[in-house]
Write an enzyme that holds these catalytic residues in place. Structure first.
Site, PDB file in Angstrom:
ATOM      1  CD  GLU A 178      -2.845  -1.300   2.165  1.00 24.61           C
ATOM      2  OE1 GLU A 178      -2.923  -0.138   3.032  1.00 24.61           O
ATOM      3  OE2 GLU A 178      -3.962  -1.972   2.070  1.00 24.61           O
TER       4      GLU A 178
ATOM      5  CD  GLU B 100      -4.620  -5.639   2.971  1.00 26.11           C
ATOM      6  OE1 GLU B 100      -5.111  -4.781   3.494  1.00 26.11           O
ATOM      7  OE2 GLU B 100      -3.196  -5.604   3.139  1.00 26.11           O
TER       8      GLU B 100
HETATM    9  O1  IFM Z   1      -5.438  -3.292   8.712  1.00 24.47           O
HETATM   10  C1  IFM Z   1      -5.132  -2.472   7.266  1.00 24.47           C
HETATM   11  C2  IFM Z   1      -3.911  -3.243   6.645  1.00 24.47           C
HETATM   12  O2  IFM Z   1      -2.853  -3.244   7.478  1.00 24.47           O
HETATM   13  C3  IFM Z   1      -3.668  -2.661   5.466  1.00 24.47           C
HETATM   14  N1  IFM Z   1      -4.838  -2.439   4.556  1.00 24.47           N
HETATM   15  C4  IFM Z   1      -6.014  -2.059   5.228  1.00 24.47           C
HETATM   16  C5  IFM Z   1      -6.313  -2.969   6.234  1.00 24.47           C
HETATM   17  C6  IFM Z   1      -7.840  -2.436   7.138  1.00 24.47           C
HETATM   18  O3  IFM Z   1      -7.330  -0.935   7.321  1.00 24.47           O
END
Ligand code: IFM
Length: 441
Positions: A167, A351
């Protein structure tokens, strides 16, 4: 959950994801201090000032957690290694206990028939490096590549895939412009440099670890759909600026070797000199692209200096953080990523998940119907993209366990497994059982 494995193409992978600082317990095993420890120690940054010192104590409960993963019937586990656990000073002396832990983790996955999907950086920068300027310092590209090589030398022979920096928007913009994540800066010059150096570090590490023989390397971006709050040209322009900063800067750098004009408008004068010459490294070929997707934002014209956008509360159902549920955004991003950036490259949803309003039943069960609906709707969006010919090859749930949700501390829960943060007891929620049934082979 209406969908099952049979609704997806043969070979489509289902996985679950976590990250090191959010679950391991950073106080254990000789890990070095990180900039998240520093950030959490500053009053006002994190709910109740909580940090990742104990987290889920995954460090000591590895086998129990790997058994839970296996019981979920997933094919692959996306985990991250902690830079500060392996190199407490960021460089130089290796903490062998840290490497031993990841060795056990990878072997434990393989013994259970699960594919290890490694992420090299999920946000816990060693404090020593943060003190040297962290992502603002160009040297971080080589520091990161050296750390990546240490990891690959130890577990690279057994991991199924490797992603570099999780990210980039969060590591860059959220952490240096918004100031909501470590190191908590609100500085446009720091932001521009960090955003560029993140991509430079990605490319430098890809080249370094390819040289060690590593294969199946990927880049993972978090994308957020930007919708104009109304029909005005000003709101449309605000949404385009938001989209450019959040989504197109990183995708453009990685896959086109260019940054969008809408971002250069604000950041160009702050980028490090010679930034244009780094695209050869930044665009080093990867084998797949990961998309982390949760929500959309509604945008309108804001006040003050660039980027002059304001977020407006939307009408859709929301998770417990307040993020709207908008599955169409996932389908549209998969299509757009294929059409504008990655072509035939395999895509993964690395994710997706929901901080739900979990309800504890009298019998001890945890009712999270809204999480199941969220996941089902997003899996349906993935199917729509696949029907449109997008090469999506897998989906990872965020997250296996309730964990340290950064600035929200332990208050927001994304897990399929509930964690009692007093006793550290794990209790599978109803979504865990529903997903285990859906993913059964
Ligand atoms: O918990 C986070 C993760 O560390 C990175 N992506 C988003 C998730 C939810 O906020």
């Amino acid at each position: 959950m209406n969908l099952t494995r049979a609704d997806f193409p043969e070979g489509f992978l289902f996985g679950a994801a976590t990250s090191s600082y959010q679950i391991e317990g950073h106080a254990f095993g000789g890990a070095g201090r990180t900039h998240w420890d520093d950030f959490a120690a500053t009053p006002g940054n994190v709910v109740r000032g909580e940090d990742g010192a104990i987290a889920c104590d995954h460090y000591h409960r590895l086998d129990e957690d790997l058994d839970l993963l296996q019981g979920l019937n997933v094919d692959v586990y996306r985990f991250s290694t902690s830079w500060a656990r392996v190199l407490p000073e960021g460089r130089g002396q290796v903490n062998s206990e840290g490497l031993d832990f990841y060795d056990r983790l990878v072997d434990g996955l393989l013994a259970r028939g699960l594919k290890p999907a490694l992420t090299l950086y999920h946000w816990e920068l060693p404090s020593v490096l943060a003190d040297l300027g962290g992502w603002r310092n160009r040297d971080i590209a080589q520091w990161f590549a050296d750390y990546a090589t240490v990891i690959m030398d130890r577990i690279g022979d057994r991991v199924w895939s490797t992603a570099t920096i999780n990210e980039p928007w969060c590591v860059g913009w959220l952490s240096h412009f918004v100031g909501a994540h470590a190191p908590g800066l609100r500085d446009i010059r720091a932001t521009a440099r960090a955003m560029h150096h993140i991509l430079l570090a990605h490319g430098t590490a890809v080249q370094a670890i390819r040289a060690t023989g590593a294969t199946n390397l990927g880049a993972v971006c978090n994308l957020e759909w930007a919708t104009p709050a109304d029909d005005s040209p000003a709101s449309k322009a605000a949404a385009e600026r938001y989209d450019a900063i959040y989504n197109r800067f990183f995708m453009g750098g990685l896959f086109k070797g260019a940054y969008p004009d809408l971002v250069l408008e604000g950041l160009e004068q702050h980028l490090p000199s010679g930034w244009q010459n780094d695209f050869g490294t930044i665009t080093s070929p990867v084998d797949w692209c990961g998309i982390n997707y949760y929500t959309r934002s509604l945008l309108t014209e804001g006040e003050g200096a660039w980027p002059r956008y304001a977020q407006v509360e939307g009408p859709l159902p929301k998770n417990s953080i307040g993020w709207e549920t908008y599955p169409d955004g996932l389908r549209d991003f998969l299509l757009r990523t294929r059409d504008e950036y990655t072509g035939d490259l395999p895509l993964y949803v690395t994710e997706n998940g929901m901080a739900a309003h979990d309800k504890l039943g009298a019998d001890g069960s945890i009712d999270d119907t809204d999480r199941q609906a969220y996941i089902g709707d997003h899996l349906e969006a993935v199917r729509e993209a696949i029907r449109e010919g997008v090469p999506v090859q897998g989906y990872f749930l965020w997250s296996l366990l309730d964990n340290y949700e950064w600035a929200f501390g332990y208050e927001k829960r994304f897990g399929a497994v509930h964690v009692d943060f007093d006793t550290l007891k794990r209790s599978p929620k109803n979504s865990y059982h529903a997903l285990a049934a859906a993913f059964r082979r």
